[in-house]
Write a protein that holds these residues in place. Structure first.
Motif, PDB file in Angstrom:
ATOM      1  N   GLU A 117      -6.358   8.317  -5.050  1.00 18.41           N
ATOM      2  CA  GLU A 117      -6.291   9.675  -4.507  1.00 18.41           C
ATOM      3  C   GLU A 117      -6.993   9.736  -3.157  1.00 18.41           C
ATOM      4  N   LYS A 118      -8.156   9.093  -3.079  1.00 21.73           N
ATOM      5  CA  LYS A 118      -8.908   9.088  -1.819  1.00 21.73           C
ATOM      6  C   LYS A 118      -8.102   8.440  -0.701  1.00 21.73           C
ATOM      7  N   GLU A 119      -7.329   7.407  -1.042  1.00 14.21           N
ATOM      8  CA  GLU A 119      -6.543   6.696  -0.031  1.00 14.21           C
ATOM      9  C   GLU A 119      -5.470   7.573   0.605  1.00 14.21           C
ATOM     10  N   LYS A 120      -5.080   8.644  -0.103  1.00 12.51           N
ATOM     11  CA  LYS A 120      -4.048   9.540   0.417  1.00 12.51           C
ATOM     12  C   LYS A 120      -4.618  10.641   1.314  1.00 12.51           C
ATOM     13  N   VAL A 121      -5.947  10.687   1.410  1.00 13.32           N
ATOM     14  CA  VAL A 121      -6.614  11.689   2.256  1.00 13.32           C
ATOM     15  C   VAL A 121      -7.152  10.975   3.489  1.00 13.32           C
ATOM     16  N   ALA A 122      -6.638  11.340   4.639  1.00 21.18           N
ATOM     17  CA  ALA A 122      -6.952  10.604   5.875  1.00 21.18           C
ATOM     18  C   ALA A 122      -8.449  10.529   6.156  1.00 21.18           C
TER      19      ALA A 122
END
Length: 299
Positions: free
Chosen positions: A110-115
């Motif tokens: 999920e964190k990887e999808k937030v720039a």
């Protein structure tokens, strides 16, 4: 000749003033418009806490210029909507909210999808294994092992006398949050492991609804938020798990194992007005509100 020169100079001044005016308009249009609304989405456990903070912040300041004289005299609007922790993270990813409220650890994927991921920890909560105080188990057995809980929630134990001899032969009513939500993922990983909750379990859309179901049915058992249990003191009875009671001391020390953080997540840097509210959230006053709502504050 003088008249011609005067006319030329006048024309140059008009053109110059016109160009200067155009430049100022473009700069004004390029300036970002002040965003007076802040939107929070996510965890139904955390939503009442943030709502209470927002209410007090708005009542104290009313308009943004009273928060900071550099801000415009604009309406101070902070909106909070519940929908679950996963929905909170998704709203940040999809940019449908300014902040996501999450009552579990945020997954790496999920964190990887937030720039530009950032998070703010408001406090701690635990999932208590709770029953109705009128349930006969309240006077006979105040402690369940992880294995007993697993057998109850999986349906291996179908009746209360399966749990302990002497209890009535009443069917156990298992109450959970929606199985795809954040609360259930915490319970699944900390208690159930590879064992699945029985299909007949009642799935509630919010932690408040889950606790309400326990309060209305003396044969019900569910994993109730520590904070929501505290908000309904005396109406719900939390049991010990493996001999450990869900107390503040045991939560802070980590002794009680079904624990979860209370987080606010964000993509990118805070706007000045967002920072003003988040400073309030993380202040001593904000932490006092977290505690008043029944949770363990982060500081």
């Amino acid at each position: 000749m003088k008249k011609i020169l005067s006319s030329v100079l006048a024309l140059v001044m008009v053109i110059t003033l016109g160009l200067t005016g155009c430049g100022q308009t473009e700069q004004e249009e390029a300036a970002p418009q002040f965003k007076s609304q802040i939107l929070f989405k996510g965890s139904s456990t955390l939503a009442p806490v943030v709502s209470q903070m927002a209410t007090e912040f708005i009542e104290e300041y009313e308009t943004w210029d009273k928060v900071n004289p550099e801000f415009p005299e604009a309406s101070l609007d902070i909106f909070v909507s519940a929908g679950g922790s996963s929905a909170g993270v998704k709203s940040v990813i999809d940019k449908t909210s300014d902040f996501g409220m999450v009552s579990r650890e945020v997954k790496d994927e999920e964190k990887e999808k937030v720039a530009n991921y950032s998070e703010y920890k408001l406090g701690l909560d635990v999932l208590t294994v709770s029953v109705n105080p009128q349930n006969p188990i309240a006077g006979m057995k105040d402690d369940l092992t992880t294995e007993e809980i697993r057998k109850i929630f999986s349906g291996e134990y179908k009746y209360w006398d399966d749990v302990a001899a002497g209890l009535p032969h009443n069917e156990i009513v298992v109450v959970t949050r929606d199985l795809g939500g954040g609360a259930h993922s915490v319970f699944q990983s900390n208690v159930m492991g590879d064992t699945q909750v029985k299909a007949e379990a009642i799935q509630e859309p919010s932690m408040g609804a889950l606790v309400a179901k326990i309060m209305e049915n003396k044969d019900a058992i569910g994993y109730a938020s520590y904070g929501v249990v505290n908000q309904n003191e005396g109406k719900v009875m939390p049991l010990k798990v493996d001999g450990i009671a869900p107390t503040k001391e045991n939560i802070v020390s980590g002794a009680y194992k079904i624990s979860r953080p209370l987080l606010i997540v964000k993509d990118g840097e805070l706007l000045p007005q967002e920072k003003a509210f988040m400073d309030f959230v993380m202040s001593e006053e904000g932490m006092n509100m977290v505690e008043k709502m029944g949770f363990v504050p982060a500081k």
